[in-house]
Design a protein around this motif. Structure first.
Motif, PDB file in Angstrom:
ATOM      1  N   THR A  52       0.817  -1.211   0.000  1.00  0.00           N
ATOM      2  CA  THR A  52       0.000   0.000   0.000  1.00  0.00           C
ATOM      3  C   THR A  52       0.857   1.270   0.000  1.00  0.00           C
ATOM      4  OG1 THR A  52      -0.115  -0.035   2.434  1.00  0.00           O
ATOM      5  CG2 THR A  52      -1.882  -1.140   1.230  1.00  0.00           C
ATOM      6  N   LEU A  53       2.122   1.124   0.322  1.00  0.00           N
ATOM      7  CA  LEU A  53       3.039   2.267   0.302  1.00  0.00           C
ATOM      8  C   LEU A  53       3.854   2.349  -0.980  1.00  0.00           C
ATOM      9  CD1 LEU A  53       4.562   2.123   3.923  1.00  0.00           C
ATOM     10  CD2 LEU A  53       2.760   3.643   3.098  1.00  0.00           C
ATOM     11  N   THR A  54       3.862   1.254  -1.773  1.00  0.00           N
ATOM     12  CA  THR A  54       4.821   1.199  -2.881  1.00  0.00           C
ATOM     13  C   THR A  54       4.241   0.709  -4.204  1.00  0.00           C
ATOM     14  OG1 THR A  54       5.533  -1.054  -2.294  1.00  0.00           O
ATOM     15  CG2 THR A  54       6.729   0.767  -1.268  1.00  0.00           C
ATOM     16  N   ASP A  55       2.913   0.558  -4.326  1.00  0.00           N
ATOM     17  CA  ASP A  55       2.398  -0.029  -5.568  1.00  0.00           C
ATOM     18  C   ASP A  55       2.452   0.927  -6.754  1.00  0.00           C
ATOM     19  OD1 ASP A  55       0.319   1.634  -4.835  1.00  0.00           O
ATOM     20  OD2 ASP A  55      -1.167   0.036  -4.602  1.00  0.00           O
ATOM     21  N   HIS A  56       2.724   2.215  -6.525  1.00  0.00           N
ATOM     22  CA  HIS A  56       3.085   3.136  -7.612  1.00  0.00           C
ATOM     23  C   HIS A  56       4.258   4.006  -7.148  1.00  0.00           C
ATOM     24  CE1 HIS A  56      -0.427   4.846  -5.430  1.00  0.00           C
ATOM     25  NE2 HIS A  56       0.160   6.035  -5.589  1.00  0.00           N
ATOM     26  N   SER A  57       5.267   3.317  -6.668  1.00  0.00           N
ATOM     27  CA  SER A  57       6.421   3.964  -6.038  1.00  0.00           C
ATOM     28  C   SER A  57       7.226   4.829  -7.008  1.00  0.00           C
ATOM     29  CB  SER A  57       7.347   2.890  -5.460  1.00  0.00           C
ATOM     30  OG  SER A  57       8.520   3.455  -4.908  1.00  0.00           O
ATOM     31  N   ILE A  58       7.755   5.936  -6.464  1.00  0.00           N
ATOM     32  CA  ILE A  58       8.696   6.772  -7.218  1.00  0.00           C
ATOM     33  C   ILE A  58      10.065   6.107  -7.123  1.00  0.00           C
ATOM     34  CG2 ILE A  58       9.658   9.087  -7.504  1.00  0.00           C
ATOM     35  CD1 ILE A  58       7.397  10.151  -5.788  1.00  0.00           C
ATOM     36  N   ASP A  59      10.346   5.193  -8.018  1.00  0.00           N
ATOM     37  CA  ASP A  59      11.650   4.530  -8.048  1.00  0.00           C
ATOM     38  C   ASP A  59      12.572   5.291  -8.996  1.00  0.00           C
ATOM     39  OD1 ASP A  59      10.539   2.692  -6.390  1.00  0.00           O
ATOM     40  OD2 ASP A  59      10.794   0.968  -7.714  1.00  0.00           O
ATOM     41  N   VAL A  60      13.757   5.612  -8.514  1.00  0.00           N
ATOM     42  CA  VAL A  60      14.739   6.363  -9.299  1.00  0.00           C
ATOM     43  C   VAL A  60      16.071   5.633  -9.257  1.00  0.00           C
ATOM     44  CG1 VAL A  60      16.051   8.523  -9.483  1.00  0.00           C
ATOM     45  CG2 VAL A  60      13.626   8.590  -8.890  1.00  0.00           C
ATOM     46  N   LEU A  61      16.700   5.507 -10.420  1.00  0.00           N
ATOM     47  CA  LEU A  61      18.053   4.966 -10.510  1.00  0.00           C
ATOM     48  C   LEU A  61      19.004   6.121 -10.766  1.00  0.00           C
ATOM     49  CD1 LEU A  61      19.947   2.473 -10.616  1.00  0.00           C
ATOM     50  CD2 LEU A  61      19.632   2.514 -13.111  1.00  0.00           C
ATOM     51  N   ARG A  62      19.912   6.352  -9.831  1.00  0.00           N
ATOM     52  CA  ARG A  62      20.912   7.420  -9.966  1.00  0.00           C
ATOM     53  C   ARG A  62      22.265   6.782 -10.229  1.00  0.00           C
ATOM     54  NH1 ARG A  62      22.376  13.074  -7.162  1.00  0.00           N
ATOM     55  NH2 ARG A  62      21.052  13.603  -8.916  1.00  0.00           N
ATOM     56  N   MET A  63      22.800   7.064 -11.404  1.00  0.00           N
ATOM     57  CA  MET A  63      24.127   6.575 -11.787  1.00  0.00           C
ATOM     58  C   MET A  63      25.144   7.673 -11.523  1.00  0.00           C
ATOM     59  SD  MET A  63      22.728   4.839 -15.302  1.00  0.00           S
ATOM     60  CE  MET A  63      21.337   5.992 -15.367  1.00  0.00           C
ATOM     61  N   ASN A  64      26.141   7.380 -10.703  1.00  0.00           N
ATOM     62  CA  ASN A  64      27.107   8.373 -10.245  1.00  0.00           C
ATOM     63  C   ASN A  64      28.497   8.093 -10.792  1.00  0.00           C
ATOM     64  OD1 ASN A  64      25.218   9.635  -8.313  1.00  0.00           O
ATOM     65  ND2 ASN A  64      25.435   7.712  -7.201  1.00  0.00           N
ATOM     66  N   ASN A  65      29.202   9.165 -11.106  1.00  0.00           N
ATOM     67  CA  ASN A  65      30.587   9.082 -11.553  1.00  0.00           C
ATOM     68  C   ASN A  65      31.403  10.070 -10.730  1.00  0.00           C
ATOM     69  OD1 ASN A  65      32.681   8.169 -13.401  1.00  0.00           O
ATOM     70  ND2 ASN A  65      32.596  10.200 -14.321  1.00  0.00           N
ATOM     71  N   TYR A  66      32.349   9.536  -9.960  1.00  0.00           N
ATOM     72  CA  TYR A  66      33.216  10.376  -9.132  1.00  0.00           C
ATOM     73  C   TYR A  66      34.571  10.469  -9.820  1.00  0.00           C
ATOM     74  CZ  TYR A  66      29.765   9.263  -5.530  1.00  0.00           C
ATOM     75  OH  TYR A  66      28.599   9.104  -4.829  1.00  0.00           O
ATOM     76  N   ALA A  67      34.819  11.573 -10.479  1.00  0.00           N
ATOM     77  CA  ALA A  67      36.084  11.745 -11.190  1.00  0.00           C
ATOM     78  C   ALA A  67      36.276  13.221 -11.495  1.00  0.00           C
ATOM     79  CB  ALA A  67      36.097  10.934 -12.486  1.00  0.00           C
ATOM     80  N   LEU A  68      37.509  13.650 -11.467  1.00  0.00           N
ATOM     81  CA  LEU A  68      37.880  14.989 -11.906  1.00  0.00           C
ATOM     82  C   LEU A  68      39.011  14.853 -12.909  1.00  0.00           C
ATOM     83  CD1 LEU A  68      37.922  17.096  -8.608  1.00  0.00           C
ATOM     84  CD2 LEU A  68      36.294  17.264 -10.472  1.00  0.00           C
TER      85      LEU A  68
END
Length: 354
Positions: A179-195
Motif C-alpha cells: 500500500t506504500l509502494t504499488d506506484h512507487s517513485i523509483d529512481v536509478l541514480r548513476m554516479n561518476n566520481y572523477a575529476l
C-alpha cells in the motif's frame, strides 16, 4: 567495573536467496531475523543471493562509461530543470543541505550523475502528475536505454523483495508495504566520481558526496570496489565501507526510520574519495531508490513508540521528498530533518578503516 567497549563496526552480509527462490519458511524466518538485527544496529547490509546476473551489471556499467565519457557540453544538454531526472554536472548539488546542515563545501559535491526512473504515465489507471515523478530523457548513446532499463528492472525487483523481508522482520502482514509502494517513485541514480587529472584545489574539505541520509524506504546500491563510501557508526565515527565481491549494498531511508521511530536506522553516509598525488581515483556507483507512493502517508507503526518517546509526525511521501530535494538541488536547508542533522553535528569527524 570497566565499561564494555562498543561492538566493532561491521556491515553484515546476508544471503537473501530464500526469499528470491521461495525457500522454506524456516530459512526465510532466519533471513528476516538477520535483517532485523542489521537494521537495528547498522542500517546498512551487504546482500548476496539477490539474483541479478553479472551480465546485467556489466551492461549497466558499460552504459555508464559510454555516457560519462562524453564531452561535458554534450552531457549538459541532458539536464532537466526542476525534476529528479537527467544529468547533474559536478558541483551542482550539496547533499548535506538535504539535512539542513551547512557544509564547508556547499554546492561542492564533485560527483556527476544521471537519473532515470518510473514515470506517472506508467500507471495510466491512476490520476498521477508527472511533476511528482518526471519524464525520462534518454541520451543518444547507442544501447544506453535498454542496458539501463534491464538493470533498473532487476534492482526494482530486489527492492521489492527487501520490503517483503522487512514486513516479516517488523511483524507486519506480508503485503504491508504494497500500500506504500504499488506506484512507487523509483529512481536509478548513476554516479561518476572523477575529476580531470591534475592537482585538486577546492575550498574546504574535499567532498565527493556530502553527508546525508537517503530519502525513501530502501536503497539498493551497486558500486565499484573502490574506497570512498563512509558510514557513520553508532560510535559517532565515519567508517569506510566497500561492497564485497558480487554483493549489493542496501541501506534504509528516512521513511523506514519514521515507520519504526528510529528503531531501524536511516544511517548517515557520504563519499570521501581517496586522493593520491593530488589526483582522485575514479569511482562509479548506481543507487536504486525505492521511495514509495507519492500520495502515501507515512506514520510510525503502532508498538514502536515506547513510554516517554515522541513519534514522528505523519507526513506524505510527496512533502518529505520535496523538502529533501529542495536542500540537495536548490540549496534550501531542510529544517524538518532535526534528528538527522543532530547526528551529523555530533559526529567525531575522524574515520576508522576496517
Amino acid at each position: 567495573m570497566h565499561p564494555q567497549p562498543p561492538d566493532p563496526f561491521e556491515v553484515p552480509t546476508i544471503d537473501i536467496s530464500p526469499y528470491v527462490t521461495a525457500g522454506p519458511d524456516s530459512e526465510r524466518a532466519r533471513v528476516a531475523r538477520q535483517v532485523d538485527d542489521a537494521c537495528r544496529r547498522v542500517g546498512f547490509i551487504q546482500i548476496v543471493g539477490h539474483g541479478i546476473p553479472g551480465e546485467v551489471v556489466g551492461g549497466l556499467t558499460g552504459a555508464m562509461d559510454d555516457f560519462f565519457g562524453l564531452p561535458l557540453d554534450d552531457k549538459k544538454s541532458y539536464r532537466v530543470e526542476g525534476a529528479n531526472r537527467g544529468y547533474s554536472p559536478p558541483k551542482s548539488e550539496s547533499l548535506s543541505l538535504s539535512l539542513g546542515v551547512e557544509s564547508a563545501t556547499r554546492m561542492n559535491d564533485f560527483f556527476e550523475a544521471f537519473n532515470v526512473g518510473v514515470e506517472a504515465r506508467s500507471f495510466p489507471e491512476l490520476d498521477l502528475s508527472e511533476s511528482d515523478y518526471g519524464i525520462n530523457l534518454w541520451p543518444g548513446v547507442e544501447g544506453f536505454e535498454p542496458r539501463v532499463q534491464r538493470y533498473f528492472g532487476e534492482a526494482s525487483r530486489v527492492a521489492r523483495t527487501l520490503t517483503r523481508i522487512f514486513a516479516d522482520a517488523l511483524g507486519q502482514n506480508p503485503d504491508f508495504f504494497d500500500t506504500l509502494t504499488d506506484h512507487s517513485i523509483d529512481v536509478l541514480r548513476m554516479n561518476n566520481y572523477a575529476l580531470p587529472e591534475g592537482t585538486v584545489t577546492l575550498d574546504g574539505d574535499l567532498t565527493g558526496m556530502g553527508e546525508h541520509t537517503d530519502f525513501g524506504i530502501v536503497t539498493v546500491l551497486w558500486a565499484d570496489n573502490v574506497a570512498g563510501l563512509q558510514v557513520l557508526g553508532g560510535d559517532g565515527v565515519w567508517h569506510d565501507v566497500a561492497p564485497r565481491e558480487g554483493a549489493l549494498l542496501v541501506n534504509l531511508g528516512d521513511l523506514t526510520a519514521r515507520l519504526t521511530n528510529d528503531r531501524w536506522r536511516s544511517t548517515l553516509h557520504r563519499v570521501k574519495p581517496p586522493i593520491v598525488d593530488g589526483t582522485i581515483a575514479r569511482r562509479r556507483s548506481a543507487a536504486l531508490f525505492h521511495d514509495g507512493n507519492v500520495d502515501a502517508v507515512v506514520a510510525t507503526l503502532p508498538g514502536f513508540v515506547d513510554a516517554g518517546e515522541d513519534a514522528y509526525e505523519p507526513i506524505t511521501i510527496r512533502d518529505h521528498i520535496k523538502a529533501k530535494l529542495a536542500g540537495s538541488r536548490h540549496g534550501k536547508a531542510n529544517t524538518a530533518a532535526v534528528r538527522e542533522a543532530a547526528r551529523v553535528l555530533a559526529a567525531a569527524g575522524n574515520t576508522v578503516v576496517p
